[in-house]
Design a protein around this motif. Structure first.
Motif, PDB file in Angstrom:
ATOM      1  N   VAL A   1      -4.856  -3.157   3.857  1.00  0.00           N
ATOM      2  CA  VAL A   1      -5.270  -3.811   5.103  1.00  0.00           C
ATOM      3  C   VAL A   1      -6.551  -4.612   4.879  1.00  0.00           C
ATOM      4  CG1 VAL A   1      -6.136  -3.406   7.449  1.00  0.00           C
ATOM      5  CG2 VAL A   1      -4.130  -2.153   6.618  1.00  0.00           C
ATOM      6  N   GLU A   2      -7.500  -4.027   4.156  1.00  0.00           N
ATOM      7  CA  GLU A   2      -8.754  -4.722   3.871  1.00  0.00           C
ATOM      8  C   GLU A   2      -8.502  -5.990   3.060  1.00  0.00           C
ATOM      9  OE1 GLU A   2     -10.983  -1.714   1.919  1.00  0.00           O
ATOM     10  OE2 GLU A   2     -11.757  -0.835   3.788  1.00  0.00           O
ATOM     11  N   GLU A   3      -7.571  -5.922   2.107  1.00  0.00           N
ATOM     12  CA  GLU A   3      -7.242  -7.105   1.307  1.00  0.00           C
ATOM     13  C   GLU A   3      -6.724  -8.232   2.189  1.00  0.00           C
ATOM     14  OE1 GLU A   3      -3.863  -8.590  -1.870  1.00  0.00           O
ATOM     15  OE2 GLU A   3      -4.325  -6.445  -1.778  1.00  0.00           O
ATOM     16  N   LEU A   4      -5.804  -7.905   3.096  1.00  0.00           N
ATOM     17  CA  LEU A   4      -5.242  -8.931   3.967  1.00  0.00           C
ATOM     18  C   LEU A   4      -6.304  -9.496   4.905  1.00  0.00           C
ATOM     19  CD1 LEU A   4      -1.740  -7.417   4.824  1.00  0.00           C
ATOM     20  CD2 LEU A   4      -2.247  -9.311   3.274  1.00  0.00           C
ATOM     21  N   MET A   5      -7.177  -8.642   5.429  1.00  0.00           N
ATOM     22  CA  MET A   5      -8.231  -9.121   6.316  1.00  0.00           C
ATOM     23  C   MET A   5      -9.224 -10.003   5.561  1.00  0.00           C
ATOM     24  SD  MET A   5      -8.904  -5.802   8.762  1.00  0.00           S
ATOM     25  CE  MET A   5     -10.071  -6.709   9.799  1.00  0.00           C
ATOM     26  N   ASP A   6      -9.521  -9.642   4.311  1.00  0.00           N
ATOM     27  CA  ASP A   6     -10.413 -10.470   3.491  1.00  0.00           C
ATOM     28  C   ASP A   6      -9.806 -11.844   3.237  1.00  0.00           C
ATOM     29  OD1 ASP A   6     -12.279  -8.464   3.357  1.00  0.00           O
ATOM     30  OD2 ASP A   6     -11.686  -7.764   1.361  1.00  0.00           O
ATOM     31  N   ARG A   7      -8.479 -11.935   3.307  1.00  0.00           N
ATOM     32  CA  ARG A   7      -7.797 -13.207   3.099  1.00  0.00           C
ATOM     33  C   ARG A   7      -7.566 -13.947   4.418  1.00  0.00           C
ATOM     34  NH1 ARG A   7      -2.950 -12.039  -1.128  1.00  0.00           N
ATOM     35  NH2 ARG A   7      -2.870 -14.343  -1.092  1.00  0.00           N
ATOM     36  N   GLY A   8      -8.234 -13.477   5.463  1.00  0.00           N
ATOM     37  CA  GLY A   8      -8.207 -14.178   6.744  1.00  0.00           C
ATOM     38  C   GLY A   8      -7.099 -13.786   7.684  1.00  0.00           C
ATOM     39  N   CYS A   9      -6.425 -12.675   7.430  1.00  0.00           N
ATOM     40  CA  CYS A   9      -5.306 -12.264   8.285  1.00  0.00           C
ATOM     41  C   CYS A   9      -5.814 -11.517   9.514  1.00  0.00           C
ATOM     42  CB  CYS A   9      -4.328 -11.386   7.510  1.00  0.00           C
ATOM     43  SG  CYS A   9      -3.545 -12.221   6.118  1.00  0.00           S
TER      44      CYS A   9
ATOM     45  N   LEU B   1      -1.564   3.970   8.816  1.00  0.00           N
ATOM     46  CA  LEU B   1      -1.971   2.609   9.160  1.00  0.00           C
ATOM     47  C   LEU B   1      -2.863   2.628  10.402  1.00  0.00           C
ATOM     48  CD1 LEU B   1      -1.757  -0.510   8.977  1.00  0.00           C
ATOM     49  CD2 LEU B   1       0.365  -0.314  10.314  1.00  0.00           C
ATOM     50  N   PHE B   2      -2.464   3.377  11.409  1.00  0.00           N
ATOM     51  CA  PHE B   2      -3.233   3.415  12.648  1.00  0.00           C
ATOM     52  C   PHE B   2      -4.575   4.124  12.459  1.00  0.00           C
ATOM     53  CE2 PHE B   2       1.198   3.447  14.693  1.00  0.00           C
ATOM     54  CZ  PHE B   2       1.290   2.059  14.604  1.00  0.00           C
ATOM     55  N   ARG B   3      -4.607   5.116  11.558  1.00  0.00           N
ATOM     56  CA  ARG B   3      -5.895   5.760  11.256  1.00  0.00           C
ATOM     57  C   ARG B   3      -6.862   4.747  10.645  1.00  0.00           C
ATOM     58  NH1 ARG B   3      -2.967  10.800  10.621  1.00  0.00           N
ATOM     59  NH2 ARG B   3      -2.101  10.155   8.620  1.00  0.00           N
ATOM     60  N   THR B   4      -6.321   3.851   9.834  1.00  0.00           N
ATOM     61  CA  THR B   4      -7.163   2.796   9.271  1.00  0.00           C
ATOM     62  C   THR B   4      -7.711   1.897  10.376  1.00  0.00           C
ATOM     63  OG1 THR B   4      -5.982   2.779   7.156  1.00  0.00           O
ATOM     64  CG2 THR B   4      -7.151   0.767   7.759  1.00  0.00           C
TER      65      THR B   4
ATOM     66  N   GLY C   1       0.838  -1.189   0.000  1.00  0.00           N
ATOM     67  CA  GLY C   1       0.000   0.000   0.000  1.00  0.00           C
ATOM     68  C   GLY C   1       0.871   1.237   0.000  1.00  0.00           C
ATOM     69  N   MET C   2       0.287   2.361  -0.393  1.00  0.00           N
ATOM     70  CA  MET C   2       1.018   3.619  -0.494  1.00  0.00           C
ATOM     71  C   MET C   2       0.501   4.623   0.533  1.00  0.00           C
ATOM     72  SD  MET C   2       3.224   3.087  -2.870  1.00  0.00           S
ATOM     73  CE  MET C   2       3.560   2.094  -4.334  1.00  0.00           C
ATOM     74  N   ARG C   3       1.415   5.381   1.103  1.00  0.00           N
ATOM     75  CA  ARG C   3       0.999   6.423   2.048  1.00  0.00           C
ATOM     76  C   ARG C   3       0.156   7.474   1.352  1.00  0.00           C
ATOM     77  NH1 ARG C   3      -1.151   9.758   4.037  1.00  0.00           N
ATOM     78  NH2 ARG C   3      -0.673  11.075   5.827  1.00  0.00           N
ATOM     79  N   TYR C   4       0.520   7.823   0.125  1.00  0.00           N
ATOM     80  CA  TYR C   4      -0.237   8.797  -0.658  1.00  0.00           C
ATOM     81  C   TYR C   4      -0.594   8.153  -1.996  1.00  0.00           C
ATOM     82  CZ  TYR C   4       2.633  11.477   2.608  1.00  0.00           C
ATOM     83  OH  TYR C   4       3.278  11.907   3.737  1.00  0.00           O
TER      84      TYR C   4
ATOM     85  N   ARG D   1     -14.077  -2.128  13.472  1.00  0.00           N
ATOM     86  CA  ARG D   1     -14.722  -2.706  14.634  1.00  0.00           C
ATOM     87  C   ARG D   1     -13.836  -3.780  15.244  1.00  0.00           C
ATOM     88  NH1 ARG D   1     -18.524  -1.182  18.011  1.00  0.00           N
ATOM     89  NH2 ARG D   1     -19.663  -0.367  16.199  1.00  0.00           N
ATOM     90  N   ARG D   2     -13.315  -4.647  14.390  1.00  0.00           N
ATOM     91  CA  ARG D   2     -12.404  -5.699  14.851  1.00  0.00           C
ATOM     92  C   ARG D   2     -11.058  -5.497  14.192  1.00  0.00           C
ATOM     93  NH1 ARG D   2     -13.148 -12.345  14.594  1.00  0.00           N
ATOM     94  NH2 ARG D   2     -11.194 -12.804  15.674  1.00  0.00           N
ATOM     95  N   GLN D   3     -10.091  -5.093  14.989  1.00  0.00           N
ATOM     96  CA  GLN D   3      -8.772  -4.782  14.453  1.00  0.00           C
ATOM     97  C   GLN D   3      -7.885  -6.021  14.398  1.00  0.00           C
ATOM     98  OE1 GLN D   3      -7.375  -1.934  17.314  1.00  0.00           O
ATOM     99  NE2 GLN D   3      -8.150  -0.180  16.160  1.00  0.00           N
ATOM    100  N   PRO D   4      -7.085  -6.121  13.341  1.00  0.00           N
ATOM    101  CA  PRO D   4      -6.028  -7.142  13.363  1.00  0.00           C
ATOM    102  C   PRO D   4      -4.919  -6.688  14.304  1.00  0.00           C
ATOM    103  CG  PRO D   4      -5.805  -5.773  11.419  1.00  0.00           C
ATOM    104  CD  PRO D   4      -7.068  -5.318  12.111  1.00  0.00           C
ATOM    105  N   SER D   5      -4.149  -7.625  14.789  1.00  0.00           N
ATOM    106  CA  SER D   5      -2.965  -7.285  15.570  1.00  0.00           C
ATOM    107  C   SER D   5      -1.882  -6.836  14.599  1.00  0.00           C
ATOM    108  CB  SER D   5      -2.499  -8.494  16.373  1.00  0.00           C
ATOM    109  OG  SER D   5      -1.366  -8.171  17.151  1.00  0.00           O
ATOM    110  N   ILE D   6      -1.151  -5.794  14.974  1.00  0.00           N
ATOM    111  CA  ILE D   6      -0.176  -5.182  14.064  1.00  0.00           C
ATOM    112  C   ILE D   6       1.197  -5.114  14.713  1.00  0.00           C
ATOM    113  CG2 ILE D   6       0.481  -3.059  12.855  1.00  0.00           C
ATOM    114  CD1 ILE D   6      -1.905  -4.202  11.527  1.00  0.00           C
ATOM    115  N   THR D   7       2.217  -5.442  13.930  1.00  0.00           N
ATOM    116  CA  THR D   7       3.578  -5.109  14.340  1.00  0.00           C
ATOM    117  C   THR D   7       4.227  -4.340  13.198  1.00  0.00           C
ATOM    118  OG1 THR D   7       5.703  -5.945  15.173  1.00  0.00           O
ATOM    119  CG2 THR D   7       4.623  -7.241  13.474  1.00  0.00           C
ATOM    120  N   THR D   8       4.892  -3.248  13.520  1.00  0.00           N
ATOM    121  CA  THR D   8       5.533  -2.431  12.495  1.00  0.00           C
ATOM    122  C   THR D   8       7.042  -2.596  12.604  1.00  0.00           C
ATOM    123  OG1 THR D   8       5.566  -0.473  13.929  1.00  0.00           O
ATOM    124  CG2 THR D   8       3.657  -0.761  12.485  1.00  0.00           C
ATOM    125  N   VAL D   9       7.668  -2.858  11.492  1.00  0.00           N
ATOM    126  CA  VAL D   9       9.107  -3.105  11.446  1.00  0.00           C
ATOM    127  C   VAL D   9       9.851  -1.770  11.499  1.00  0.00           C
ATOM    128  CG1 VAL D   9      10.980  -4.050  10.033  1.00  0.00           C
ATOM    129  CG2 VAL D   9       8.768  -5.240  10.171  1.00  0.00           C
TER     130      VAL D   9
END
Length: 344
Positions: free
Chosen positions: A128-136, A160-163, A116-119, A168-176
């Protein structure tokens, strides 16, 4: 007091969901036309992480002055380096290829990879929606900025955090975190330099390391960017077996009237022929993928300025792009940060 030793079950219950990997880069206009470039610049230059001036002061300048003429200039610059076959900017093309090649490394493990792109597009939200749709339900996010800055890494994480705030149900996130002197990053840079120099018909007298500029005030307020650029340069110098004076560090892409980190790339390079330095190569270790700043600002504009100043030979070292070294690095970063998820 008795102590009990935990013994994991012989056949542990599998975790629900899956881990996904998200690569994040800066972004690009959808095309080279005025409206597309204007939309991109408006989003980019309205970011308070990028332009810290109060909006009440900056926005009238942005709307009336900058966005009235700069899209024409930037559009022409993009047109010079646009990938006609892919009908996209090189930054988008290479970021997509990085994601595709990294996905191949994880395909057997069932770990999806996207970008994804920042701008601009594709947005971080859509990724993020794509990954969640794939069960992540767990996502490792890798901002593609080797050196940390609030204007790059931090604003990517902000978006990312604004997303996440709207879910309603957030995935767990780790940022490198940034990786200015990660061994695989330096190895990939070294390989790129050696391969490029081996293909030249001349031996450069200097290998100029040009990083994207940053207002000096940002560093004075605590941004670690300048220090991390220096870490990258020192590590690369050691890897190549050169002396520090053979790999000078400079900063490009100034914008606005304030003082930025110095030395500035263009004046520094223009002055080299008068010092007897007429054959140079330029590397841009702050960019993981070639883009308008590397291909046009350095590859076209700086080349012309150097030759007009008396230079004789000029070459650029490509960014890591989708090279094996780049994918090795991204795989290592991803696996290290996936380990925490898998240990739960």
């Amino acid at each position: 007091m008795a102590y009990f030793t935990y013994t994991p079950p012989r056949n542990p219950v599998p975790l629900e969901g899956r881990v996904g990997i998200l690569l994040v880069n800066l972004g690009t206009p959808d095309n080279t036309g005025y409206l597309a470039v204007r939309r991109y610049l408006k989003e980019f230059l309205s970011d308070r992480r990028v332009i810290e001036a109060p909006p009440i002061i900056w926005q009238p300048i942005l709307q009336a002055a900058v966005l009235s003429r700069r899209p024409f200039e930037s559009g022409a610059n993009y047109a010079r380096i646009w990938d006609r076959q892919e009908n996209a900017s090189p930054l988008l093309v290479y970021t997509r290829r990085q994601a595709e090649k990294l996905a191949e490394r994880f395909r057997a493990e069932g770990v999806p990879v996207t970008y994804g792109m920042r701008y601009g597009n594709p947005s971080i939200k859509s990724a993020v929606e794509e990954l969640m749709d794939r069960g992540c339900d767990r996502i490792v996010t890798i901002p593609l900025y080797p050196q940390y800055s609030a204007t790059t890494t931090a604003t990517a994480n902000d978006q990312l955090f604004r997303t996440l705030m709207r879910l309603r149900r957030q995935p767990s996130i780790t940022t490198v975190p940034s990786f200015p002197d990660h061994p695989l990053f330096i190895k990939a840079l070294e390989t790129s330099v050696r391969e490029t120099l081996a293909g030249l018909s001349f031996k450069p007298q200097r290998l100029v390391a040009s990083y994207h500029g940053l207002p000096k005030s940002c560093v004075e307020q605590g941004d670690s960017y300048q220090d991390e650029c220096a870490r990258t340069t020192r590590a690369l110098v050691r890897a190549l077996g050169l002396r520090s004076e053979q790999v000078p560090m400079t900063f490009q892409s100034r914008f606005g009237p304030m003082e930025w980190l110095q030395p500035y790339t263009a004046p520094f390079v223009q002055a080299l022929p008068s010092q007897g330095i007429t054959r140079i190569a330029v590397i841009m270790p702050g960019f993981m993928a070639d883009c308008i700043e590397t291909l046009d600002e350095i590859g076209n504009e700086l080349r012309e300025e150097f030759m007009e100043a008396g230079g004789e030979e000029f070459a650029i070292v490509p960014c890591l792009n989708d090279s094996n070294g780049a994918i090795d690095l991204l795989e290592d970063l991803a696996r290290r940060h996936m380990a925490g998820f898998r240990a739960r």
